[in-house]
Structures are given as structure tokens and as C-alpha cells.
Design a protein around this motif. Structure first.
Motif: not given
Length: 635
Positions: A511-531
Motif C-alpha cells: 500500500v501507499g509508497a510501496e505499490t508498483a505504481l508509486s515505485q515507477i513514479v520514484q523511478l522516473v523521478e530518479a531518472a530525472q535526477l541522474a546525469r
């Protein structure tokens, strides 16, 4: 809801202990579950007496539960409470006792995400990274210029988020906490019936006593509370019931789910509005200057009035340009002065330094020309008032377009988040698995192990396992597979996917931030942070960009001045009223002004950020700039 099944429920007897929550702090024994162990390799231990001395010194430290020193192995094991003392202070205490610590072990690494304010170019992000890496205990720090965020890995026994934020502010930037490693799941509650600080303290103490609650933040003015919790031990419905149960002496507390506005959206709207207003204000002065200097003089007789002499050779046109340029330079352009001050204080040079230097040289040289025209009867000099004002306007336009691009990327991430439904049907079952009741709740109130009913055509509210029924589920938003997937007893389902035809009962597992959808959002945000690799090259170049431009401008002036001194160009090239020095200075200023917009460090991160956000909205997940850079090899 059965109160007996609630995690950490507070009974009436327990509430009697909360009559004076402000005067009676929580017992330190409640922190036993947070006790940490750290081991040190200690030198110069020659006998058991040395070990006893170290144990005695450590035993006197506030926060140290116990310490054991082995004289044979030369090693100390210390149990301590990180809220009261850090491993660094324990190490310093051992060294103060006269024993060197040969080995300081690695501790658990915590992660925090921060929003950084005031970054203008790559040099700024480099400065923030340098400031973060200088903090004791920081293992790694990555700063994303386009996303205006920083991700910091640090040792919680050596530093904390407040020290990290303070270091960023000392470097001349602003910082706001987005999330920390301990705050994976958070719930925001709006309180009713809480009318005094004592009431708020009762609610806070009740929530802190719930097993699984990591942190409670209260806002008495807004009557709101934010709780970070462990989803394995408790959940939002249990926390709401805990607040309601805390009421006593005819005081009834009510709590309801509160969804705060997306901070990033609010900040970006404010930023877009700010740059838009600054750009329009700058244009209000810059456009007339442009017409007075570039357009009207080319349209006789309409521009002849600009050549009227005010005094000596000072014309109406030059005076008007001077008057109109001044507010652009010092009021609209104030942000460049502030940015330059902070950059130079850090002994670095960013785009703000270059803009401030270029526009100031152009402006004050133009003032010098105007003063000379005011003093001399015969003088022909070219001012740069329009260059200074138009340059500031163009840079503000660039920043305006940049923040709009960032906003569109955030919209793409928001669309991803919105794939999850707003409500879900919660079932109550008896011991035989028969449905007793059915209730529609917000998806944010779903707790682990809840049984959820998913009707045909509805979205799956959370990740879980099918416990009853069979159907086909469209998982194309996750897997890209167009054909619906059959789901039966024991099969896993993913939050945000669509149930096609049958009715399913699903047990929530994530539930919450542990769902696959939330982790996808975190993945995209991390990708935007990567150089991207090419961005690293641009970052290396941008470190030397400003000094190189200044040196190039100086060499240009020096070259033309030497050529003039040796008479290597015709004298008629020099305008009337000017000398060789001033002619050379004009060329040097031109180099400085042309190089002002430092787009080098902004182009790549903005492109990566927009590409990853746009890809996510189209169902294409890009892991970072490195993947984008390799995409051209795909046949």
C-alpha cells in the motif's frame, strides 16, 4: 471497526496517564527499540585497566546504554540511543580519554530527498554538491539542476537532515525536505475538536504510543497532523481511530483524511508567475529602448527628434535609453546581483556572475559615454543601454520557458500518480470468509491485509493477491501487454490496472509508497535526477566557462589595444571623440556580453527531464540520461 483489532489503540486507563503531556515527557525506555550498536577498533589498550577506563568514560555519556571493551581484541562494542548521542561523539570521547580509534565503522545509510531553491546553472549544482560532500557522514550526494532536487545518502549517527539543510543554506541556497528514508508512508489528518495546545498534546502522545509510528508532526494553527508510519504494523484507519479514542472528559476528537496540495505544483506555478511578471516588467522598459536605438533612427523623419541635443552632444535618445535602462538593470536584474554575491562568496562563478558582469560593464560603460557626451562639444560614442536591458529580458524569457518545460514534466508524473483510483470497496469478513459488510473508502485509507472488492471495469486500488473470484485484468499500463491477463485464486494484481469482466476479492499486500505504481513514479523521478554522460562533460566544461569568457574578453581588449598602439589598423576606424583604449574596450565588452547566456549547463538536464517525463506519460519508462544517450543505437 473493531477497536480490539487496532494497532496501538489507547484505552481509557491509558488516557489517564496523558493528563500532563507537556510536563511529563515520554519515558526514555520507549526508545529501547531504537538502540543501535557500534563497534570501534581502539589502539594503545595494554591491559584490563585500560579497558575499564574506557568503559567508565563511555558509561558516563548521556545516551550510552552500555559499553563492553575487549583488551585482547582491542575492540569496543557500544549500545547507544541515536536520538541522544552520535557515534562520532562516542569516538571523540574515547580519543579524549587518550586512546586512538584506529577504525571507525560504516553505519546504516539513510536517504533524504531535498528541494533546492536558487540554483541558476550547473555551477550552482556543483556548489551544492560540494557543500553536501563536506558534511561529516555524507556518503553520496546527487543534485539535479533541472529538477531542482538533491538526493543525499548519509550516516544517521554522524549527521541528520537539519544539518544537511543548514549546510545548503550556508552555501547560499534554500532547501526544503521532500522525504527521508524513514518516511516511506505518510498520512495527513485534519483534526476537529482540538481547541487547545493540551488537546493537541494528547493527540500527539496518543499517536506516538502507537506501535509502528515513526514520527508525528503537528500544526496547531491549521489543526493538522502528519504521521510517518510502518505499514507492516499500523495504517491510516487505525491512526484515525486512535485519535477519536483519545477524547476524554466529554471531549470528542474527530480526524479525517487530508490531502495536501502538491507542493511541487504550487511552487512551480509561483515560479512561472514570478518569471512571467519579471519578463513583462523588463519588456515594459526594454521594448521602448529597442525602438529608440534600433528602429526609429532608421525611419526618418520619425526618429529625427531622438537626435535633438539636450546638452552638448547628449541627445534625447541617449537620455531616454539611460532613464529606461536603469530600472531594468537594478530592479529587474536584482536577482542576478543576489546570485552573484552568493556565488562569489562560495569562491565560484556561475551564470549570474557572468550576466551581472556583462550587463554592468555594458551599463556603466554607457553611463561613461553619456557623461562624456554631456561634457564635450564634439563627441561620437556608442552606448550599450539597449544591450544591457535586452540581455536581461532575453535571459528572463529563457528562464520563463525553462520553468514551463519543468511544469509539463511534473504534469506527466502527476498523470502517472492519477492512474490509481480515488476510492475502493472494503469488505469485512467473518471467520468462514463470508462477507459481513461492504464500505467505500478512500484508497489512501487502505491498510495491509485489507480485503478489497474490485467490480468489472474498476481499477485495482493497491497491489495484492486474489483471494476470491476470477477475471481478466488489463495490465498494459505496467507491462505494455495489450491482451488482458487471466487472474485466479492466488494470482498477483497490480494497483492502477483495470479489471475487465469478473468480480475479484483482493487481499492488499503493498500500500501507499510501496505499490508498483508509486515505485515507477520514484523511478522516473530518479531518472530525472541522474546525469547523462554528455551532461557530465558539459558540467566539466561549465566549471571553466565563466573564467574562460572573462579571460577571452580581456585578451580581446588587450589585442585591439596593442594593435591600436602600434598603428596596425586605419585611424578612421576610431569614431570621433573616442580613443584606441575605448575602441578596444568596446570589443572586449562585446565578447563578454555575447557569452552571457550560459545555456551549456542547462540544455542537457532540461532535455533529459522533459524526455523522461514525456516518455512516462506515453508508457515508456526511461531509467536515466545514460539510457537516452544509448537509444540512438536501437535499430
Amino acid at each position: 471497526m473493531d477497536s480490539n483489532n487496532l494497532d496501538g489503540g489507547v484505552d481509557a486507563k491509558g488516557m489517564d496517564d496523558l493528563k500532563e503531556p507537556l510536563l511529563k515527557p515520554l519515558d526514555i525506555n520507549n526508545k529501547d527499540k531504537r538502540i543501535r550498536t557500534v563497534k570501534f577498533k581502539i589502539g594503545d589498550i595494554e591491559c584490563a585497566s585500560c579497558a575499564t577506563t574506557i568503559e567508565s568514560v563511555l558509561g558516563k555519556l548521556d545516551g550510552v546504554k552500555n559499553a563492553t571493551v575487549s583488551p585482547i581484541q582491542g575492540q569496543a562494542a557500544v549500545n547507544y540511543i541515536p536520538e541522544l548521542i552520535t557515534a562520532k561523539k562516542i569516538k571523540e570521547a574515547i580519543e579524549d580519554a587518550g586512546f586512538p580509534v584506529d577504525e571507525f565503522p560504516e553505519q546504516d545509510v539513510a536517504v533524504t530527498q531535498l528541494r533546492i531553491k536558487g540554483m541558476a546553472c550547473t555551477s550552482c549544482s556543483e556548489s551544492v554538491e560540494s557543500a553536501l560532500r563536506m558534511i561529516a557522514g555524507v556518503k553520496n550526494a546527487v543534485v539535479g539542476l533541472a529538477l531542482e532536487e538533491a538526493k543525499v545518502h548519509f550516516d544517521p549517527s554522524l549527521t541528520d537532515t537539519s544539518c544537511i539543510i543548514q549546510a545548503i543554506e550556508d552555501a547560499g541556497f534554500g532547501a526544503d525536505l521532500i522525504s527521508s528514508g524513514n518516511d516511506v508512508n505518510k498520512v495527513h489528518l485534519k483534526l476537529e475538536g482540538v481547541n487547545s495546545p493540551e488537546d493537541m498534546s494528547i493527540v500527539q502522545s496518543s499517536l506516538e504510543s502507537v506501535e509502528g509510528v515513526n514520527n508525528v508532526e503537528v500544526d496547531f494553527a491549521e489543526k493538522k497532523v502528519t504521521i510517518a508510519y510502518d505499514s507492516n504494523l499500523t495504517g491510516p484507519r487505525s491512526l484515525i481511530h486512535c485519535v477519536e479514542k483519545a477524547g476524554r472528559d466529554l471531549k470528542l476528537y474527530q480526524a479525517s483524511l487530508y490531502v495536501p496540495p502538491r507542493r511541487r505544483e504550487a511552487e512551480q506555478k509561483h515560479e512561472i508567475q514570478m518569471y512571467r511578471n519579471q519578463f513583462f516588467l523588463s519588456c515594459l522598459f526594454s521594448v521602448p529602448i529597442f525602438f529608440f536605438s534600433m528602429v526609429l533612427p532608421m525611419l526618418p523623419p520619425y526618429g529625427n527628434w531622438l537626435e535633438y541635443k539636450v546638452h552638448n552632444t547628449l541627445t534625447v535618445g541617449m537620455l531616454l535609453r539611460w532613464i529606461l535602462c536603469t530600472p531594468v538593470q537594478f530592479i529587474v536584474g536584482r536577482r542576478f546581483y543576489v546570485g552573484s554575491y552568493h556565488a562569489l562568496r562560495r569562491r565560484s562563478a556561475n551564470m549570474d556572475v557572468l550576466v551581472a558582469l556583462g550587463t554592468n560593464v555594458a551599463y556603466f560603460y554607457s553611463v561613461y559615454i553619456a557623461m562624456k557626451a554631456l561634457a564635450l562639444d564634439k563627441f561620437e560614442g556608442q552606448d550599450f543601454f539597449e544591450t544591457s536591458s535586452m540581455l536581461i529580458s532575453f535571459i528572463l524569457l529563457g528562464k520563463f520557458l525553462e520553468v514551463i518545460a519543468k511544469g509539463k514534466t511534473s504534469d506527466a508524473l502527476a498523470k502517472l500518480t492519477d492512474l490509481a483510483p480515488d476510492t475502493a470497496y472494503l469488505l469485512s469478513l467473518d471467520d468462514d470468509g463470508n462477507v459481513i459488510s461492504e464500505m467505500e473508502i478512500s484508497t489512501q485509507l487502505i491498510q495491509r491485509n485489507d480485503i478489497l472488492k474490485i467490480v468489472p471495469g474498476a481499477k485495482v486500488p493497491a497491489d495484492g493477491i486474489v483471494v476470491s473470484g476470477q477475471s481478466y485484468v488489463n495490465e498494459s499500463m505496467i507491462t505494455g501487454e495489450a491482451r488482458p491477463i487471466a487472474k485466479r485464486l492466488g494470482d498477483k494484481v497490480i494497483g492502477g490496472t483495470i479489471n475487465e469482466n469478473g468480480c475479484l476479492q483482493v487481499k492488499a499486500t503493498h500500500v501507499g509508497a510501496e505499490t508498483a505504481l508509486s515505485q515507477i513514479v520514484q523511478l522516473v523521478e530518479a531518472a530525472q535526477l541522474a546525469r547523462a554522460p554528455v551532461q557530465k562533460l558539459a558540467d566539466q566544461i561549465s566549471k571553466f566557462f565563466v573564467p574562460t569568457v572573462v579571460i577571452a574578453a580581456f585578451l580581446t581588449w588587450l589585442g585591439w589595444f596593442i594593435l591600436g598602439e602600434f598603428g596596425l589598423y586605419p585611424k578612421h576606424w576610431i569614431p570621433k571623440g573616442m580613443d584606441k583604449f575605448e575602441l578596444a574596450l568596446q570589443f572586449g565588452i562585446s565578447v563578454l556580453v555575447v557569452a552571457c547566456p550560459c545555456a551549456l549547463g542547462l540544455a542537457t538536464p532540461t532535455a533529459v527531464m522533459v524526455a523522461t517525463g514525456k516518455g512516462a506519460s506515453q508508457g515508456v519508462l526511461i531509467k536515466g540520461g545514460n539510457s537516452l544517450e544509448k537509444a540512438h543505437k536501437v535499430s
